[in-house]
Design a protein around this motif. Structure first.
Motif, PDB file in Angstrom:
ATOM      1  N   LYS A   1       4.611  -5.124  -5.021  1.00 32.42           N
ATOM      2  CA  LYS A   1       4.210  -6.508  -5.281  1.00 32.42           C
ATOM      3  C   LYS A   1       3.512  -7.112  -4.053  1.00 32.42           C
ATOM      4  O   LYS A   1       2.494  -7.781  -4.170  1.00 32.42           O
ATOM      5  N   ILE A   2       4.069  -6.862  -2.866  1.00 36.60           N
ATOM      6  CA  ILE A   2       3.496  -7.387  -1.620  1.00 36.60           C
ATOM      7  C   ILE A   2       2.150  -6.729  -1.310  1.00 36.60           C
ATOM      8  O   ILE A   2       1.250  -7.367  -0.783  1.00 36.60           O
ATOM      9  N   HIS A   3       2.029  -5.438  -1.639  1.00 42.28           N
ATOM     10  CA  HIS A   3       0.837  -4.651  -1.274  1.00 42.28           C
ATOM     11  C   HIS A   3       0.182  -4.038  -2.520  1.00 42.28           C
ATOM     12  O   HIS A   3       0.205  -2.809  -2.693  1.00 42.28           O
ATOM     13  N   PRO A   4      -0.415  -4.855  -3.384  1.00 43.92           N
ATOM     14  CA  PRO A   4      -1.014  -4.302  -4.598  1.00 43.92           C
ATOM     15  C   PRO A   4      -2.227  -3.393  -4.324  1.00 43.92           C
ATOM     16  O   PRO A   4      -2.634  -2.628  -5.190  1.00 43.92           O
ATOM     17  N   ASP A   5      -2.746  -3.450  -3.099  1.00 42.02           N
ATOM     18  CA  ASP A   5      -3.896  -2.638  -2.713  1.00 42.02           C
ATOM     19  C   ASP A   5      -3.510  -1.266  -2.162  1.00 42.02           C
ATOM     20  O   ASP A   5      -4.352  -0.512  -1.713  1.00 42.02           O
ATOM     21  N   LYS A   6      -2.211  -0.951  -2.210  1.00 38.14           N
ATOM     22  CA  LYS A   6      -1.741   0.308  -1.643  1.00 38.14           C
ATOM     23  C   LYS A   6      -1.098   1.179  -2.726  1.00 38.14           C
ATOM     24  O   LYS A   6      -0.473   0.677  -3.649  1.00 38.14           O
ATOM     25  N   GLU A   7      -1.271   2.473  -2.565  1.00 44.30           N
ATOM     26  CA  GLU A   7      -0.652   3.453  -3.455  1.00 44.30           C
ATOM     27  C   GLU A   7       0.481   4.108  -2.656  1.00 44.30           C
ATOM     28  O   GLU A   7       0.239   4.617  -1.558  1.00 44.30           O
ATOM     29  N   PHE A   8       1.692   4.058  -3.193  1.00 44.93           N
ATOM     30  CA  PHE A   8       2.858   4.523  -2.445  1.00 44.93           C
ATOM     31  C   PHE A   8       3.347   5.897  -2.898  1.00 44.93           C
ATOM     32  O   PHE A   8       3.393   6.192  -4.088  1.00 44.93           O
ATOM     33  N   TYR A   9       3.744   6.680  -1.897  1.00 41.53           N
ATOM     34  CA  TYR A   9       4.316   8.011  -2.085  1.00 41.53           C
ATOM     35  C   TYR A   9       5.650   8.010  -1.354  1.00 41.53           C
ATOM     36  O   TYR A   9       5.697   7.686  -0.169  1.00 41.53           O
TER      37      TYR A   9
END
Length: 189
Positions: A94-102
């Protein structure tokens, strides 16, 4: 989209095994950064409570300071109670919608995935990356990417025990971590 690997753990203390895993995953999957996320209260094991939270943060910062793609994420330390990955990843996405997390896990945690809180929802918001560990299987019916890492058998509990026994931890932790532990007389050193 920026690709971020999350390596969670107690990091009590951080050691070279953590850094090797992070570096191997970063390169194997062409990630942009690895965020080390110290947890407040791991739901699957008892936290040692050996040192203050501020010291754990300082140790992680010292351990990762030499790598431009390693960062620290304090989200789980800022919340009280058990550190459930599902809640943490909901907040981070939610805080970082521009990031894809692994989310990086060892083979021991790959086997444990069916017991994770809200695992079926979690796999929809984060991609897991499993790393090999001796005596554990990396097979899972959950969607997991893999990264081969050199098998280095170092654990934080082993390091704490060595310090209690007044044994060396040289080459198990970065020198900066070892010096901080010694200077601040942590873990009974």
């Amino acid at each position: 989209m920026t690709r971020i690997g999350i390596l969670g753990g107690t990091f009590d203390p951080p050691h070279l095994g953590h850094l090797i895993i992070a570096n191997e995953v970063l390169n194997a999957h062409s990630l942009d950064e690895i965020w080390f996320m110290p947890n407040q209260e791991p739901p699957h094991k008892k936290k040692s409570n050996a040192i203050k939270e501020a010291d754990r943060i300082n140790l992680v910062q010292l351990a990762i300071s030499g790598h431009p793609n390693f960062k620290i994420e304090l989200l789980e330390l800022e919340r009280s109670g058990p550190s459930y990955t599902y809640e943490s990843m909901k907040i981070l996405t939610k805080i970082h919608p521009d990031k894809e997390f692994y989310f990086i896990i060892g083979a021991d945690m790959v086997e444990y995935l069916p017991k994770w809180r809200n695992i079926d929802e979690l796999v929809k918001i984060v991609q897991f990356i499993g790393v090999n560990r001796p005596s554990y299987s990396t097979e899972s019916h959950y969607p997991i990417l893999y990264a081969e890492v050199p098998e280095v058998e170092i654990s934080s509990s082993q390091i704490r025990n060595r310090l209690l026994e007044n044994k060396t931890i040289r080459y198990l932790v970065p020198d900066s971590v070892r010096n901080y532990i010694k200077e601040n007389q942590l873990y009974g050193s």
